[in-house]
Design an enzyme around this catalytic site. Structure first.
Site, mmCIF file in Angstrom:
data_model
loop_
_atom_site.group_PDB
_atom_site.id
_atom_site.type_symbol
_atom_site.label_atom_id
_atom_site.label_comp_id
_atom_site.label_asym_id
_atom_site.label_seq_id
_atom_site.Cartn_x
_atom_site.Cartn_y
_atom_site.Cartn_z
ATOM 1 N NE ARG A 101 -2.483 0.970 3.649
ATOM 2 C CZ ARG A 101 -3.235 1.392 4.660
ATOM 3 N NH1 ARG A 101 -4.551 1.363 4.555
ATOM 4 N NH2 ARG A 101 -2.708 1.814 5.775
ATOM 5 C CB THR A 105 -2.186 7.092 -3.239
ATOM 6 O OG1 THR A 105 -1.544 5.793 -3.274
ATOM 7 C CG2 THR A 105 -1.282 8.106 -3.927
ATOM 8 C CG ASP A 197 2.708 -1.964 9.420
ATOM 9 O OD1 ASP A 197 2.794 -3.166 9.099
ATOM 10 O OD2 ASP A 197 2.916 -1.050 8.612
ATOM 11 C CG ASP A 200 6.267 -2.523 10.184
ATOM 12 O OD1 ASP A 200 6.783 -3.089 9.204
ATOM 13 O OD2 ASP A 200 6.106 -1.293 10.257
HETATM 14 C C1 PRP Z 1 -1.198 -3.946 4.855
HETATM 15 C C2 PRP Z 1 -2.075 -5.158 5.145
HETATM 16 C C3 PRP Z 1 -2.950 -5.225 3.931
HETATM 17 C C4 PRP Z 1 -3.144 -3.779 3.577
HETATM 18 C C5 PRP Z 1 -4.505 -3.360 4.054
HETATM 19 O O1 PRP Z 1 -0.184 -4.305 4.019
HETATM 20 O O2 PRP Z 1 -1.359 -6.332 5.370
HETATM 21 O O3 PRP Z 1 -2.361 -5.910 2.849
HETATM 22 O O4 PRP Z 1 -2.121 -3.033 4.269
HETATM 23 O O5 PRP Z 1 -4.776 -2.063 3.688
HETATM 24 P P1 PRP Z 1 -5.915 -1.670 2.639
HETATM 25 O O6 PRP Z 1 -7.137 -2.465 3.001
HETATM 26 O O7 PRP Z 1 -6.085 -0.202 2.890
HETATM 27 O O8 PRP Z 1 -5.424 -1.961 1.275
HETATM 28 P P2 PRP Z 1 0.958 -3.312 3.494
HETATM 29 O O9 PRP Z 1 0.596 -2.753 2.170
HETATM 30 O O10 PRP Z 1 1.303 -2.326 4.561
HETATM 31 O O11 PRP Z 1 2.167 -4.290 3.232
HETATM 32 P P3 PRP Z 1 2.914 -5.328 4.196
HETATM 33 O O12 PRP Z 1 1.999 -6.487 4.403
HETATM 34 O O13 PRP Z 1 4.129 -5.662 3.423
HETATM 35 O O14 PRP Z 1 3.234 -4.629 5.502
HETATM 36 N N1 URA Z 2 -2.330 -2.153 7.367
HETATM 37 C C1 URA Z 2 -2.004 -2.545 8.622
HETATM 38 O O1 URA Z 2 -1.066 -3.320 8.808
HETATM 39 N N2 URA Z 2 -2.713 -2.045 9.639
HETATM 40 C C2 URA Z 2 -3.757 -1.201 9.476
HETATM 41 O O2 URA Z 2 -4.370 -0.799 10.468
HETATM 42 C C3 URA Z 2 -4.060 -0.814 8.162
HETATM 43 C C4 URA Z 2 -3.347 -1.302 7.119
#
Ligand code: PRP
Ligand code: URA
Length: 205
Positions: A101, A105, A197, A200
């Site tokens: 994400r 944006t 997160d 993380d």
């Molecule tokens: C996080 C989470 C989802 C997404 C959700 O991933 O694991 O994939 O955000 O957000 P949305 O519903 O607004 O799209 P991220 O893109 O941060 O990547 P990561 O899993 O590598 O931390």
């Molecule tokens: N992605 C995450 O990991 N946590 C949130 O709360 C939203 C998006």
């Protein structure tokens, strides 16, 4: 269809996951347990077929899953959710979709995809702990559908109402199973109260 899976054991794990001081190794273990606890709900409508089994004493008719199962974690946080499902569906095949994400944006960008040819005849469970704006899950289903997937379910740990609404508009025929429906998103697109997160916290980054 949106299903919040209300079970005392799932609620107990959510209490652990929501604690900000929960270290990655305990967070990972707890996510894995929730995934395992969610699996029977997700698989409740899977078709079975009968086959003959020789017990030590006689021959019986036993049941097995009729269709192959494909688990699709959305990288990266979905990986933390995968093992709990594999524990109880060990023969499932694993396909990957990599989405990140954009922090400005809030739109997902694809950086990886590896989907098998057998999507059309399989039961597919898409995995991501977080359904926030819904952008990532909506995009993942689009990629699966474009590649031929028919029977898709989406499993998440925590969902925001905003994301559920958008997802259901985009994919009314893909049921969402969540361990918790939270209150709302904050101005940065994070779920409140949420888990922070998830990627993380799973990987200690
Ligand atoms: C996080 C989470 C989802 C997404 C959700 O991933 O694991 O994939 O955000 O957000 P949305 O519903 O607004 O799209 P991220 O893109 O941060 O990547 P990561 O899993 O590598 O931390
Ligand atoms: N992605 C995450 O990991 N946590 C949130 O709360 C939203 C998006």
């Amino acid at each position: 269809m949106f299903l919040e899976l209300k079970h005392p054991l799932i609620a107990n794990e959510l209490g652990i996951l929501r604690q900000k001081d929960c270290p990655p190794h305990l967070f990972r273990q707890s996510v894995r347990r929730v995934a395992t606890l969610m699996t029977p709900y997700l698989c409740e409508t899977f078709a079975t077929e009968y086959y003959s089994v020789e017990t030590p004493l006689e021959t019986i008719s036993a049941q097995r899953l009729q269709s192959p199962v494909i688990l699709v974690p959305i990288l990266r946080a979905g990986l933390g959710f995968l093992d709990g499902f594999l524990d109880v569906i060990p023969k499932a095949c694993v396909a990957h979709i990599g989405l990140k994400r954009d922090e400005e944006t809030l739109r997902p960008k694809t950086y990886y995809s590896n989907l098998p040819d057998s999507l059309a005849e399989s039961e597919i469970i898409l995995l991501d702990p977080m359904l926030a704006t819904g952008g990532s899950a909506i995009e993942a289903v689009r990629q699966l559908r474009d590649a031929g997937a028919k029977n898709i379910r989406f499993a998440c740990l925590v969902a925001a109402p905003e994301g559920v609404e958008l997802f259901e508009k985009a994919w009314p025929d893909v049921p969402i199973y969540a361990a918790a429906l939270d209150r709302c998103l904050n101005e940065h697109g994070y779920i409140l109260p949420g888990l922070g997160d998830a990627g993380d916290r799973l990987f200690g980054t």
